[in-house]
Write a protein that holds these residues in place. Structure first.
Motif, PDB file in Angstrom:
ATOM      1  N   SER A 280       0.821  -1.205   0.000  1.00 43.78           N
ATOM      2  CA  SER A 280       0.000   0.000   0.000  1.00 43.78           C
ATOM      3  C   SER A 280       0.860   1.262   0.000  1.00 43.78           C
ATOM      4  N   GLY A 281       1.842   1.324   0.891  1.00 45.54           N
ATOM      5  CA  GLY A 281       2.686   2.517   0.968  1.00 45.54           C
ATOM      6  C   GLY A 281       3.406   2.800  -0.337  1.00 45.54           C
ATOM      7  N   LEU A 282       3.974   1.776  -0.954  1.00 45.46           N
ATOM      8  CA  LEU A 282       4.713   1.964  -2.205  1.00 45.46           C
ATOM      9  C   LEU A 282       3.782   2.348  -3.354  1.00 45.46           C
ATOM     10  N   ALA A 283       2.584   1.775  -3.387  1.00 48.04           N
ATOM     11  CA  ALA A 283       1.632   2.143  -4.437  1.00 48.04           C
ATOM     12  C   ALA A 283       1.199   3.597  -4.294  1.00 48.04           C
ATOM     13  N   PHE A 284       1.011   4.063  -3.062  1.00 46.59           N
ATOM     14  CA  PHE A 284       0.627   5.466  -2.863  1.00 46.59           C
ATOM     15  C   PHE A 284       1.789   6.407  -3.162  1.00 46.59           C
ATOM     16  N   VAL A 285       3.029   5.957  -2.962  1.00 43.69           N
ATOM     17  CA  VAL A 285       4.167   6.760  -3.417  1.00 43.69           C
ATOM     18  C   VAL A 285       4.077   6.971  -4.926  1.00 43.69           C
ATOM     19  N   GLY A 286       3.816   5.885  -5.664  1.00 42.47           N
ATOM     20  CA  GLY A 286       3.684   5.998  -7.111  1.00 42.47           C
ATOM     21  C   GLY A 286       2.558   6.915  -7.524  1.00 42.47           C
ATOM     22  N   GLN A 287       1.403   6.809  -6.846  1.00 45.40           N
ATOM     23  CA  GLN A 287       0.281   7.684  -7.187  1.00 45.40           C
ATOM     24  C   GLN A 287       0.592   9.137  -6.854  1.00 45.40           C
ATOM     25  N   GLY A 288       1.210   9.377  -5.685  1.00 41.57           N
ATOM     26  CA  GLY A 288       1.557  10.745  -5.310  1.00 41.57           C
ATOM     27  C   GLY A 288       2.534  11.377  -6.290  1.00 41.57           C
ATOM     28  N   LEU A 289       3.539  10.616  -6.709  1.00 41.15           N
ATOM     29  CA  LEU A 289       4.481  11.095  -7.725  1.00 41.15           C
ATOM     30  C   LEU A 289       3.748  11.469  -9.014  1.00 41.15           C
ATOM     31  N   ALA A 290       2.862  10.582  -9.449  1.00 46.01           N
ATOM     32  CA  ALA A 290       2.194  10.794 -10.729  1.00 46.01           C
ATOM     33  C   ALA A 290       1.300  12.029 -10.702  1.00 46.01           C
ATOM     34  N   PHE A 291       0.532  12.210  -9.628  1.00 44.31           N
ATOM     35  CA  PHE A 291      -0.408  13.325  -9.584  1.00 44.31           C
ATOM     36  C   PHE A 291       0.289  14.674  -9.724  1.00 44.31           C
ATOM     37  N   VAL A 292       1.440  14.826  -9.066  1.00 46.19           N
ATOM     38  CA  VAL A 292       2.148  16.103  -9.136  1.00 46.19           C
ATOM     39  C   VAL A 292       2.931  16.222 -10.437  1.00 46.19           C
ATOM     40  N   ALA A 293       3.626  15.149 -10.820  1.00 49.31           N
ATOM     41  CA  ALA A 293       4.453  15.204 -12.025  1.00 49.31           C
ATOM     42  C   ALA A 293       3.611  15.467 -13.264  1.00 49.31           C
ATOM     43  N   LEU A 294       2.435  14.870 -13.350  1.00 45.70           N
ATOM     44  CA  LEU A 294       1.608  15.050 -14.539  1.00 45.70           C
ATOM     45  C   LEU A 294       1.127  16.490 -14.703  1.00 45.70           C
ATOM     46  N   SER A 295       0.953  17.201 -13.591  1.00 49.66           N
ATOM     47  CA  SER A 295       0.584  18.615 -13.702  1.00 49.66           C
ATOM     48  C   SER A 295       1.644  19.390 -14.472  1.00 49.66           C
ATOM     49  N   PHE A 296       2.933  19.090 -14.205  1.00 50.90           N
ATOM     50  CA  PHE A 296       4.020  19.751 -14.931  1.00 50.90           C
ATOM     51  C   PHE A 296       4.080  19.281 -16.386  1.00 50.90           C
ATOM     52  N   VAL A 297       3.881  17.985 -16.594  1.00 51.14           N
ATOM     53  CA  VAL A 297       3.923  17.456 -17.962  1.00 51.14           C
ATOM     54  C   VAL A 297       2.843  18.100 -18.823  1.00 51.14           C
ATOM     55  N   ALA A 439       8.466   2.487  -7.883  1.00 51.73           N
ATOM     56  CA  ALA A 439       7.796   2.238  -6.603  1.00 51.73           C
ATOM     57  C   ALA A 439       6.692   1.195  -6.770  1.00 51.73           C
ATOM     58  N   CYS A 440       5.964   1.265  -7.886  1.00 52.32           N
ATOM     59  CA  CYS A 440       4.913   0.277  -8.141  1.00 52.32           C
ATOM     60  C   CYS A 440       5.501  -1.110  -8.372  1.00 52.32           C
ATOM     61  N   ALA A 441       6.667  -1.185  -8.999  1.00 48.71           N
ATOM     62  CA  ALA A 441       7.315  -2.481  -9.200  1.00 48.71           C
ATOM     63  C   ALA A 441       7.670  -3.114  -7.856  1.00 48.71           C
ATOM     64  N   LEU A 442       8.179  -2.307  -6.923  1.00 48.79           N
ATOM     65  CA  LEU A 442       8.477  -2.826  -5.586  1.00 48.79           C
ATOM     66  C   LEU A 442       7.197  -3.255  -4.869  1.00 48.79           C
ATOM     67  N   SER A 443       6.132  -2.473  -5.053  1.00 47.70           N
ATOM     68  CA  SER A 443       4.848  -2.842  -4.469  1.00 47.70           C
ATOM     69  C   SER A 443       4.362  -4.171  -5.032  1.00 47.70           C
ATOM     70  N   LEU A 444       4.569  -4.374  -6.331  1.00 48.54           N
ATOM     71  CA  LEU A 444       4.165  -5.628  -6.967  1.00 48.54           C
ATOM     72  C   LEU A 444       4.934  -6.810  -6.377  1.00 48.54           C
ATOM     73  N   LEU A 445       6.221  -6.638  -6.114  1.00 47.62           N
ATOM     74  CA  LEU A 445       7.006  -7.714  -5.508  1.00 47.62           C
ATOM     75  C   LEU A 445       6.448  -8.091  -4.141  1.00 47.62           C
ATOM     76  N   ALA A 446       6.104  -7.072  -3.338  1.00 45.80           N
ATOM     77  CA  ALA A 446       5.519  -7.342  -2.020  1.00 45.80           C
ATOM     78  C   ALA A 446       4.188  -8.074  -2.160  1.00 45.80           C
ATOM     79  N   SER A 447       3.389  -7.676  -3.143  1.00 46.65           N
ATOM     80  CA  SER A 447       2.078  -8.301  -3.332  1.00 46.65           C
ATOM     81  C   SER A 447       2.208  -9.738  -3.809  1.00 46.65           C
ATOM     82  N   LEU A 448       3.120  -9.988  -4.737  1.00 49.84           N
ATOM     83  CA  LEU A 448       3.296 -11.351  -5.253  1.00 49.84           C
ATOM     84  C   LEU A 448       3.775 -12.312  -4.166  1.00 49.84           C
ATOM     85  N   SER A 449       4.578 -11.794  -3.224  1.00 54.47           N
ATOM     86  CA  SER A 449       5.174 -12.667  -2.215  1.00 54.47           C
ATOM     87  C   SER A 449       4.172 -13.181  -1.198  1.00 54.47           C
TER      88      SER A 449
END
Length: 464
Positions: A280-297, A439-449
């Motif tokens: 959960s924490g790593l997935a929200f890091v990815g979402q938080g990054l995306a929300f701000v970065a996309l505003s600049f993009v 960050a999402c890739a790391l979250s995926l590893l935690a989820s798969l395990s």
């Protein structure tokens, strides 16, 4: 939706008809807290002009609310077991409502900040225990569906906040943004007192020192992370983060020694819970990054206006609103970790696709990528939250709920801070999207395990 309120023999939780009013109380309380954040952001320039305050000071109208809310999530989750969750939730809604009225009547920035801090306290009381109340209201067989409904409410609140704020400011001045909460809050508080399940508080000592250390830890962390994102001098950021680290060390030491700890560290001895928290924490890091970065993009590189940018974000929460309830429903029937992992794959692909956007990309090119991210996050979150809540004993669900809310808030804020750090270092904005994908890739590893663990637990629950 009707299946959420149907009663079967042997169901735990509230009877079917009683669930409706209880869920309505949770929906109203959660919506007010979630909508408030994004709605008030729209009004900051107007508030600054009306109160003759600088933009650097008026931004604390939002920041103070978020810092106070984050700092007290763990504290209120623990306190709820002592005073009863229905009492704390009702008191939190009432405090939020009264403070909203005070904010609406404020005529200077200092008074407004005082009431915004009180609103943050009220929001912390409701958000910290909301998921655990869903577990008390609904039978275990519907827990995933209930948490899917919760995801729908949160996503809808985030999506509707800017629109509501814009509509109100088009016909009225900024105090009405806060005044709107008053009738809704009174209704939510009345429903909560009447309909939420009654429970007796536990007669055990409250860990006051642990609560103090938790507040220092979380407040220092969030002020430091906010400083990273806003270009605060490095020594100030380090001072806040250092204070947070000291608070964290004292907090952990206290939790190991306290007879009745604020946060029992034994929760993390359950692998399903710990892995769900990490994912959960790593997935929200990815979402938080995306929300701000996309505003600049969208605005700086692709040349879209702020209004167009707001519309381009819309597919993300809309997709969560559609997919989240379905994912929660399926999580009651199939291995929730499989669903979460599939969602993270979609989120990872969506973020990678967004990172590959170029300045000549069309409006539609961006929309499907953003929708793919929302579908992935909607497929991930309810099953993962179900794993988090179902993997701990029912009597510890309030503490698990506090950890869930804190993890979400920390992850989102860390993602925002990382964008500021990347941009301050001169990195291209696309690099932040690739960091989010990492960050999402790391979250995926935690989820798969934890797929095998979740499957085994689900089979045992069916046999019981």
């Amino acid at each position: 939706m009707s299946r959420l309120f149907a009663t079967r023999p042997g169901d735990d939780g509230l009877p079917g008809p009683a669930r409706r009013l209880a869920v309505l109380a949770l929906i109203l309380g959660t919506l007010m807290a979630v909508v408030d954040t994004t709605m008030v952001n729209i009004a900051l320039p107007t508030i600054a002009a009306d109160l003759a305050a600088s933009p650097s000071r008026v931004v604390w109208v939002t920041n103070l609310f978020q810092v106070v809310c984050a700092a007290f999530l763990l504290v209120f989750a623990a306190l709820s077991e002592r005073v009863g969750r229905y009492r704390l939730y009702t008191a939190g809604v009432a405090l939020f409502t009264l403070a909203a009225l005070g904010s609406a009547l404020s005529r200077n920035l200092e008074t407004l900040l005082l009431f915004r801090g009180l609103q943050g306290l009220g929001a912390a009381a409701t958000l910290s225990i909301g998921p655990s109340l869903y577990r008390s209201i609904f039978p275990s067989r519907l827990l995933g569906s209930a948490l899917g409904l919760s995801a729908l409410v949160v996503a809808g609140g985030y999506a509707a906040g800017p629109t509501i704020g814009g509509l109100v400011l088009s016909v009225a001045n900024w105090p009405w943004l806060f005044a709107l909460h008053v009738p809704l809050g009174l209704c939510a508080a009345g429903l909560a007192w009447r309909a939420l399940p009654r429970e007796a508080g536990r007669r055990e000592a409250f860990d006051g020192r642990g609560a103090l250390f938790a507040v220092v830890m979380m407040a220092g962390l969030f002020i430091g992370l906010d400083g990273v994102g806003h270009g605060v001098p490095g020594w100030q950021v380090l001072a806040w983060l250092g204070g947070s680290a000291l608070g964290a060390g004292l907090f952990l030491r206290r939790q190991r020694r306290a007879r009745h700890p604020l946060l029992p560290l034994s929760l993390f001895a359950e692998p399903r819970f710990s892995l769900a928290v990490c994912a959960s924490g790593l997935a929200f890091v990815g979402q938080g990054l995306a929300f701000v970065a996309l505003s600049f993009v969208y605005q700086q590189e692709m040349g879209f206006t702020p209004l167009q940018t707001a519309w381009m974000f819309t597919p993300w929460p809309l997709a969560i609103m559609v997919v989240g309830p379905l994912a929660g429903r399926f999580a009651d029937r199939v291995n929730p970790s499989l669903l979460s992992s599939a969602g993270l794959v979609l989120l990872l692909l969506g973020l990678a696709a967004l990172a590959g956007l170029d300045a000549e990309a069309s409006f539609v090119d961006s929309l499907w990528r953003t929708a793919l991210c929302g579908m992935g996050f909607g497929l991930f979150q309810p099953p993962n939250n179900r794993e988090m809540m179902a993997s701990v004993p029912r009597e510890r669900s309030a503490r698990a709920s506090g950890v869930m809310s804190t993890t979400r808030t920390v992850g989102q804020s860390l993602g925002v801070a990382l964008v500021g750090a990347f941009l301050a270092a001169g990195a291209p904005v696309q690099a932040t999207l690739w960091a989010g994908a990492g960050a999402c890739a790391l979250s995926l590893l935690a989820s798969l395990s934890r797929i095998g663990l979740a499957g085994r637990a689900q089979r045992e629950a069916r046999r019981a």
